[in-house]
Each structure stands twice: as C-alpha cells, then as structure tokens.
Write an enzyme that holds these catalytic residues in place. Structure first.
Site, PDB file in Angstrom:
ATOM      1  N   TYR A   8      49.552  56.940   2.117  1.00 34.69           N
ATOM      2  CA  TYR A   8      49.411  56.628   3.719  1.00 34.69           C
ATOM      3  C   TYR A   8      50.718  56.098   4.228  1.00 34.69           C
ATOM      4  CZ  TYR A   8      44.141  57.066   3.060  1.00 34.69           C
ATOM      5  OH  TYR A   8      43.200  57.594   3.042  1.00 34.69           O
ATOM      6  N   CYS A   9      51.093  56.385   5.452  1.00 36.57           N
ATOM      7  CA  CYS A   9      52.026  55.584   6.358  1.00 36.57           C
ATOM      8  C   CYS A   9      51.290  55.459   7.567  1.00 36.57           C
ATOM      9  CB  CYS A   9      53.346  56.217   5.979  1.00 36.57           C
ATOM     10  SG  CYS A   9      53.579  57.979   6.150  1.00 36.57           S
ATOM     11  N   PHE A  10      51.742  54.540   8.121  1.00 36.12           N
ATOM     12  CA  PHE A  10      51.351  53.786   9.580  1.00 36.12           C
ATOM     13  C   PHE A  10      52.393  53.668  10.428  1.00 36.12           C
ATOM     14  CE2 PHE A  10      48.312  52.613   6.253  1.00 36.12           C
ATOM     15  CZ  PHE A  10      47.065  53.024   6.655  1.00 36.12           C
TER      16      PHE A  10
END
Length: 414
Positions: A8-10
């Site tokens: 995941y990246c945000f």
C-alpha cells in the site's frame, strides 16, 4: 511461493492533512527473508554518452542526477520508495493486469522509481521520465531474488511533490495517469484508474481495441478494460483505513496506518512481510524543509521511523547499507540467484534481537516496544519544531540527523 499480498501507498493533501502539509506513506510487502537497505546518493554530474547500470540492463545516463534517499531490496539497483532533493517522492506497486508481465529482463518497476527520482525536479517531470523510459526500454524481469521461478509484474506508481500527485498505472509500455491535488489517495496492488485520466499513452485505446478488450464504444474505463478477469485481491479495508480517519491526517496518523495489521496494510504472513516502510512530509510552504522518515527494518509495528532532511553535506549511514558483493553478486551473474548471500546490514541485525523479544516475551516485549515508540516520538517532536520554526534551517544541525538516529537505535538494541 504463495501469491504476493498487496503493498500500500498513500498520500493526503490539505485540508485532510494537517497544517498545510502533504503526507505520503508506503509499506513494502516483500518476501519475508528479503533485506531492505536505506541508501543516500548525492547529486552528480556525468560524462557525455555514459551509461547507467540498472538491475538487469544498462541505459543512457543523463548529464546530471539529483540527490536521492531510497529504500530498496538490497539485491537490486532501483528503489521501492524514496525521495529526492527537490521534494519529489515516488513509490511503486507490483500489479497484475490482463496482459501478462514480460519475463524478459528490461527495467524493473523499482528501477523506474529511482530513475524518476534522479531525473525529475517535480512530480510531473518524474512521470514524464518514467513513461519515456518505459516506451524506450520496456519493463520486465524477476521482481524477487528467486532462482526457481520468475515473478514478473506490471507496475503502478504514486508520484508526489509539494503541489500535486500523479497516479501512474502501466501495462507493458502502455500507461495512463491521473493528477491528484486534494483529499486522500491510496494505491495498492491492483489497477485503480477508471474514467478520469489526465494523461495517457497515445495508442492506449487502440491497443485495448486490438486485443478485443474494448469495443471502442461507450466510456473508456481503464481498470475495467485492463484488470485481470479473475482479480482476487481485496484492497478495500486497507484503502479505507486512512480515508475513514475523522481527524486531520498527520505524520503520526500515517505511521499508525502503516502499522495496522488488522486492515491488511501491514503484512505479516507465512511467506511475506512488510520489509520496510517510509513516510514523507512535504510542506506546501516552500520555506520549510521536506522531512522523510525511513524504518530500514521489517514490520513497522515493531520498528522506529527515523527522520532525514536533504542538505548539502549529508553524513552517510553505512549501518543501513548491506554488504556489497560487486561482480560476484549472484543477482549480477547469469544464471541469476544461484546463491543467496547474507545481505543483512548492521541495523537489520540489531533489530532482529528486538523483533525476537517482542514476539516471544509479552511483558519484556511490551516494555521494549513502548521504549522504541518513545524514541520515535522524540524524533517526531524535534521535526515538528523544525516545521513550525520561523528561523531558517541550519544545514549543519541536520546533516547527520539520520546517522544519529540509526546510531542511537543500534546502541539501544545492544
């Protein structure tokens, strides 16, 4: 090896993110035994017609590359995530699409992360660098240090600077991108672009038609056209974990999100682990410095995020760098990966002790983790002072910032 779980990246933009800060975060879900190193490369000038040797292939070098700080699997050239001196941050995700990824060795998605950071002064410039290199060299080759089978993927990227982010998703040399300037955005290991595309490969739609994936009628929905027919990945809970935050998002909120195992954002399974994590804070006010935090160790719920700031005279940190095996490295010799050398760096080895205690001894482990978080909190408070100060940053005070934090952590574990 089992199928890889999602990484995941945000990114969060003001006003969802607090105090006029853009906040970026990434977890790297990789094989459990893989070591990630954190490495600084200074800006450099290069000879005309020189080449740069990436993980599997060499390409033309550019006249000047920017200073970068990256977190990467220690066997490859590129990066899972990182930042450059101009406040550009990039992370990538391995994705599966309708089109199988090439096993032929070309540029890895991780190589393109590093190339984008070295050559892009803004998020949009980095995007342009990545797509032009993709067109010229293609993407392909083994994503894992595994002699038994080739794990190849297409790539998605989150490319961020102080003003905007670009979500870039690729299928071979074809791609589409969306510009983001507000709210919260998450990318994980599946296609996310739908009908809003702000840039795309000129032949993207005709290619989809030629494959029989789109009739040419009706609205063109990127994910519907290019996602695999059977996509079993569920990124929903992870994607919601930051978006559902009711309060303003801070660097601490981002770190807490990356540590969340219940949502699946933090991976800890039989074959895979979150092997490294990074968070960056990019103030929209250009008089404040960008601050980048790296763990350099596995499992953010049992790791310390350590701050780094770009200045002219950065003190190198050999304790987060893996041993160099040169031309004898099994990743560089063909056939590849016939052996697996010990790539653990000094911080990784010291941290193994902490992980073992946290896993085995409830009382001692709880105390140890509490002390680790207290160490991290001291660093966060010191960085908060820098961000809120009206005084200009003194480069001499922060050149050895990351070095000192790593040194303190190792001494603490010993």
């Amino acid at each position: 090896m089992a199928a890889a779980p999602p990484s995941y990246c945000f990114v969060a933009f003001p006003p969802r993110a607090k105090d006029g800060l853009v906040v970026f975060g990434k977890n790297s879900a990789r094989p459990r035994d893989e070591v990630q190193e954190v490495v600084y490369f200074s800006a450099a000038d290069h000879e005309p017609e020189s080449k740069v040797e990436c993980t599997y292939i060499s390409i033309d070098q550019v006249p000047r590359t920017y200073a970068i700080m990256i977190s990467r699997p220690a066997w490859l050239w590129g990066a899972e995530m990182g930042a450059n001196e101009h406040g550009v941050c990039i992370a990538n995700e391995a994705i599966n699409t309708r089109e199988p990824a090439a096993e032929i060795e070309a540029l890895l998605g991780m190589d393109l992360v590093r190339l984008g950071l070295e050559r892009g002064e803004t998020a949009k410039e980095a995007l342009d660098v990545i797509v032009s290199l993709l067109e010229e060299h293609g993407q392909g080759g083994n994503y894992f240090e595994d002699a038994n089978s080739c794990h190849s993927f297409q790539s998605a990227y989150l490319i961020v600077d102080r003003d905007e982010a670009w979500v870039l998703e690729t299928i071979g040399k074809y791609w589409a991108a969306e510009k983001v300037t507000e709210g919260v955005r998450c990318i994980c290991s599946q296609l996310s672009l739908t009908t809003k595309m702000d840039a795309e490969h000129p032949e993207l739609r005709s290619y989809a038609q030629s494959q029989g994936w789109w009739t040419g009628e009706g609205e063109f929905n990127f994910s519907e056209v290019f996602s695999p027919v059977e996509d079993h990945l569920d990124c929903g809970a992870g994607k919601d974990s930051l978006e559902k935050q009711e309060e303003s998002i801070t660097v601490q909120t981002m770190m807490n999100t990356l540590r969340d195992k219940a949502s699946g954002v933090c991976i800890d399974s039989e074959f895979f682990l979150t092997t490294a994590s990074g968070v960056s804070v990019l103030p929209q006010n250009r008089s404040s410095p960008c601050i980048h935090y790296f763990t350099g160790t596995p499992d953010p719920s049992r790791s310390i995020f350590k701050p780094f700031i770009f200045v002219d005279d950065v003190k190198l940190v050999p304790k987060t760098q893996s041993p160099c095996f040169g031309d004898d490295d099994p990743a560089k010799k063909e056939p590849r990966f016939q052996e697996k050398p010990d790539r653990r760096h000094e911080l990784y080895k010291a941290h193994e002790w902490a992980r073992a205690i946290i896993e085995s001894d409830q009382e001692q482990g709880r105390k140890l983790r509490s002390t680790m978080l207290e160490l991290e909190k001291q660093g966060l408070e010191a960085m908060e002072e820098i961000l809120t100060s009206s005084e200009p940053l003194d480069p001499a005070e922060v050149g050895d910032l990351f070095y000192d934090c790593v040194d303190t952590e190792i001494k603490f574990f010993k």
